[in-house]
Design an enzyme around this catalytic site. Structure first.
Site, PDB file in Angstrom:
ATOM      1  N   LYS A  16       0.828  -1.212   0.000  1.00  0.00           N
ATOM      2  CA  LYS A  16       0.000   0.000   0.000  1.00  0.00           C
ATOM      3  C   LYS A  16       0.862   1.263   0.000  1.00  0.00           C
ATOM      4  CE  LYS A  16      -2.800  -1.607   3.520  1.00  0.00           C
ATOM      5  NZ  LYS A  16      -2.578  -3.032   3.510  1.00  0.00           N
ATOM      6  N   GLY A  40       2.071  -0.966   9.283  1.00  0.00           N
ATOM      7  CA  GLY A  40       3.413  -0.505   8.937  1.00  0.00           C
ATOM      8  C   GLY A  40       3.450  -0.126   7.478  1.00  0.00           C
ATOM      9  N   GLN A 224      -3.917  -2.920   7.162  1.00  0.00           N
ATOM     10  CA  GLN A 224      -4.170  -4.374   7.101  1.00  0.00           C
ATOM     11  C   GLN A 224      -4.898  -4.736   5.790  1.00  0.00           C
ATOM     12  OE1 GLN A 224      -5.352  -2.963  10.505  1.00  0.00           O
ATOM     13  NE2 GLN A 224      -3.173  -2.984  10.886  1.00  0.00           N
TER      14      GLN A 224
HETATM   15  P1  IMP Z   1      -3.382  -7.497  15.764  1.00  0.00           P
HETATM   16  O1  IMP Z   1      -3.907  -6.534  14.755  1.00  0.00           O
HETATM   17  O2  IMP Z   1      -2.058  -7.066  16.351  1.00  0.00           O
HETATM   18  O3  IMP Z   1      -4.386  -7.859  16.820  1.00  0.00           O
HETATM   19  O4  IMP Z   1      -3.038  -8.878  15.004  1.00  0.00           O
HETATM   20  C1  IMP Z   1      -4.067  -9.714  14.473  1.00  0.00           C
HETATM   21  C2  IMP Z   1      -3.647 -10.318  13.136  1.00  0.00           C
HETATM   22  O5  IMP Z   1      -3.529  -9.293  12.156  1.00  0.00           O
HETATM   23  C3  IMP Z   1      -2.288 -11.014  13.155  1.00  0.00           C
HETATM   24  O6  IMP Z   1      -2.331 -12.124  12.269  1.00  0.00           O
HETATM   25  C4  IMP Z   1      -1.335  -9.968  12.601  1.00  0.00           C
HETATM   26  O7  IMP Z   1      -0.189 -10.537  12.014  1.00  0.00           O
HETATM   27  C5  IMP Z   1      -2.231  -9.316  11.565  1.00  0.00           C
HETATM   28  N1  IMP Z   1      -1.844  -7.935  11.276  1.00  0.00           N
HETATM   29  C6  IMP Z   1      -2.030  -6.855  12.050  1.00  0.00           C
HETATM   30  N2  IMP Z   1      -1.559  -5.742  11.442  1.00  0.00           N
HETATM   31  C7  IMP Z   1      -1.081  -6.132  10.254  1.00  0.00           C
HETATM   32  C8  IMP Z   1      -0.498  -5.412   9.144  1.00  0.00           C
HETATM   33  O8  IMP Z   1      -0.348  -4.196   9.137  1.00  0.00           O
HETATM   34  N3  IMP Z   1      -0.147  -6.190   8.082  1.00  0.00           N
HETATM   35  C9  IMP Z   1      -0.368  -7.534   8.036  1.00  0.00           C
HETATM   36  N4  IMP Z   1      -0.911  -8.223   9.030  1.00  0.00           N
HETATM   37  C10 IMP Z   1      -1.276  -7.526  10.133  1.00  0.00           C
END
Ligand code: IMP
Length: 429
Positions: A16, A40, A224
């Site tokens: 992105k 990120g 995400q």
């Molecule tokens: P959380 O958002 O930290 O609760 O993580 C939940 C799930 O979302 C996990 O599988 C993370 O690896 C994934 N995830 C969260 N943020 C990102 C992102 O920015 N990129 C890819 N995966 C993400």
């Protein structure tokens, strides 16, 4: 359409950053509307690398208003640290170019601690969260006990609000035989951080209403991907927010008709970080090649991403639930060396065929992809800037994906360089 909403069409990390930056350079305001510092986004501008987690991508460009909407969960310490890092890189950040929504919930240190403790307790069933406290903070928001940015302006009532929140958490801690938490320790640190946050706090919906009245172009920047959406993703292996385009309206306070052209950022293959089902995952040498050539390591946690073939059944579903008008196809060049390319067009499970990913986690763990194969192009796409200049097999691959997912590729990216982008349709027009 003047506005654009950008979302990830897979499990995040679709690339992105490059597309958002290119569109941000032409927008007047850039708005984050969900997630938090779990995201990120890497931007490379004039050779300088900026890593953003919480701040919208417009922040690195002078003259743009960056807004962190009410749908985002904000860790005030992470925000202050990110602002300091960027200022250290020469980026100007003032209340004139950054607005933090006053009704956004805050992530406190206890949310990160709960997130990490829950993951440890899940053992083999862990979700693979980023450990940033995202899920627990959203739980507190829905539980009507979270502290919000506007609460920082009322130090006298902070203690009672924290006590109300701790009533819930201390009951659980007691049950686990763990030490309980006292409101005082949070009050002091929140009072300390408040003067660094409050100058940026304001009404996001009003700022966006004004922008609308003066015909400004707004870019809604999703984080995400839709397969991590709490409703539409691979539940429970998801993040705790809605990542679909409709959330842009809810998470910023604009009307549902204001989100404009929905651009789904879509990788030419698939990746996933963290646990959970991944039907087209490749654990062989091809998966390794994609990971190496695509530099598939997370921006936030540095974790190695799992790699696999393009899943057209899944992206077709994402196009529908998110109302995607067109995609930006990224990292096509990563597939340059492949002899044969596979595309998942549906699944098979327990003797039944599916043209979508069934909702049940049990079935999602078992589905076997149904593939069709195409020959690779086996030549370098580096520097290709016109659709017609793509090698024949690359062109056929793009056309096949468009047919399978039901929307056109508006943008095709052929290298990390900003100029190596094929613009088929300008999403701002
Ligand atoms: P959380 O958002 O930290 O609760 O993580 C939940 C799930 O979302 C996990 O599988 C993370 O690896 C994934 N995830 C969260 N943020 C990102 C992102 O920015 N990129 C890819 N995966 C993400």
């Amino acid at each position: 359409m003047t506005n654009i909403t950008i979302i990830g069409s897979q499990w995040g990390d679709e690339g992105k950053g490059k597309i958002v930056d290119w569109l941000a350079s032409r927008a007047d305001a850039v708005v984050r509307f969900q997630g938090g510092h779990n995201a990120g986004h890497t931007l490379v501008i004039d050779g300088k690398v900026y890593k953003l987690h919480l701040l919208p991508s417009g922040i690195v460009r002078p003259g743009k208003l960056s807004i962190i909407g009410n749908g985002v969960v904000i860790d005030p310490w992470a925000l202050v640290a990110e602002i300091a890092t960027l200022r250290g890189q020469g980026v100007e950040i003032t209340p004139d170019n950054l607005l933090v929504s006053e009704n956004a919930p805050m992530i406190l240190p206890l949310h990160g601690a709960i997130d990490r403790a829950m993951e440890a307790a899940r053992g083999a069933q862990k979700i693979g969260t980023t450990g940033r406290g995202i899920g627990p903070a959203y739980e507190d928001k829905i539980g009507r006990r979270v502290l919000r940015i506007c609460d920082l302006a009322h130090p006298d009532t902070l203690k009672s609000k924290i006590e109300n929140m701790l009533m819930h958490h201390n009951a659980i801690l007691k049950g686990l035989g763990a030490p309980t938490l006292a409101a005082e320790e949070f009050v002091a640190s929140l009072k300390e951080i408040a003067p660094q946050i409050l100058p940026f706090a304001g009404s996001c919906w009003q700022a966006l209403d004004q922008a609308k009245s003066s015909g400004k172009k707004i870019l809604f920047e999703g984080a995400q991907g839709v397969m991590l959406d709490v409703d539409h993703g691979t539940y429970p292996f998801v993040t705790s927010s809605n990542t679909i385009a409709a959330q842009a309206a809810i998470g910023s306070g604009v009307g549902a008709d204001q989100i404009g052209y929905v651009l789904g950022i879509t990788k030419a293959y698939t990746t996933r970080v963290g646990s959970g089902p991944f039907p087209t995952e490749l654990t062989d040498a091809i998966g390794e090649t994609l990971g190496q050539r695509g530099h598939e390591f997370g921006t936030t946690t540095g974790r190695k991403r799992r790699c696999g073939w393009f899943d057209a059944a899944q992206v077709r579903q994402v196009v529908k639930v998110s109302g995607i008008h067109g995609i930006a196809l990224t990292k096509l060049d990563v597939m340059d060396t492949l002899q044969e390319i596979k595309i998942c067009i549906g699944y098979e499970c327990r003797g039944k065929k599916y043209d979508y990913l069934p909702a049940s986690a049990d079935l999602q763990a078992e589905v076997k992809p149904i593939y069709e194969a195409m020959p690779g192009w086996q030549s370098s796409l580096q520097g290709v800037r016109k659709f017609a200049d793509l090698p024949e097999n690359a062109l056929k691959y793009v056309r096949r994906l468009e047919t399978l997912i039901g929307v056109p590729a508006a943008v095709i990216s052929t290298s990390p360089e900003r100029e190596d982008t094929i613009l088929v349709k300008d999403p701002f027009q």
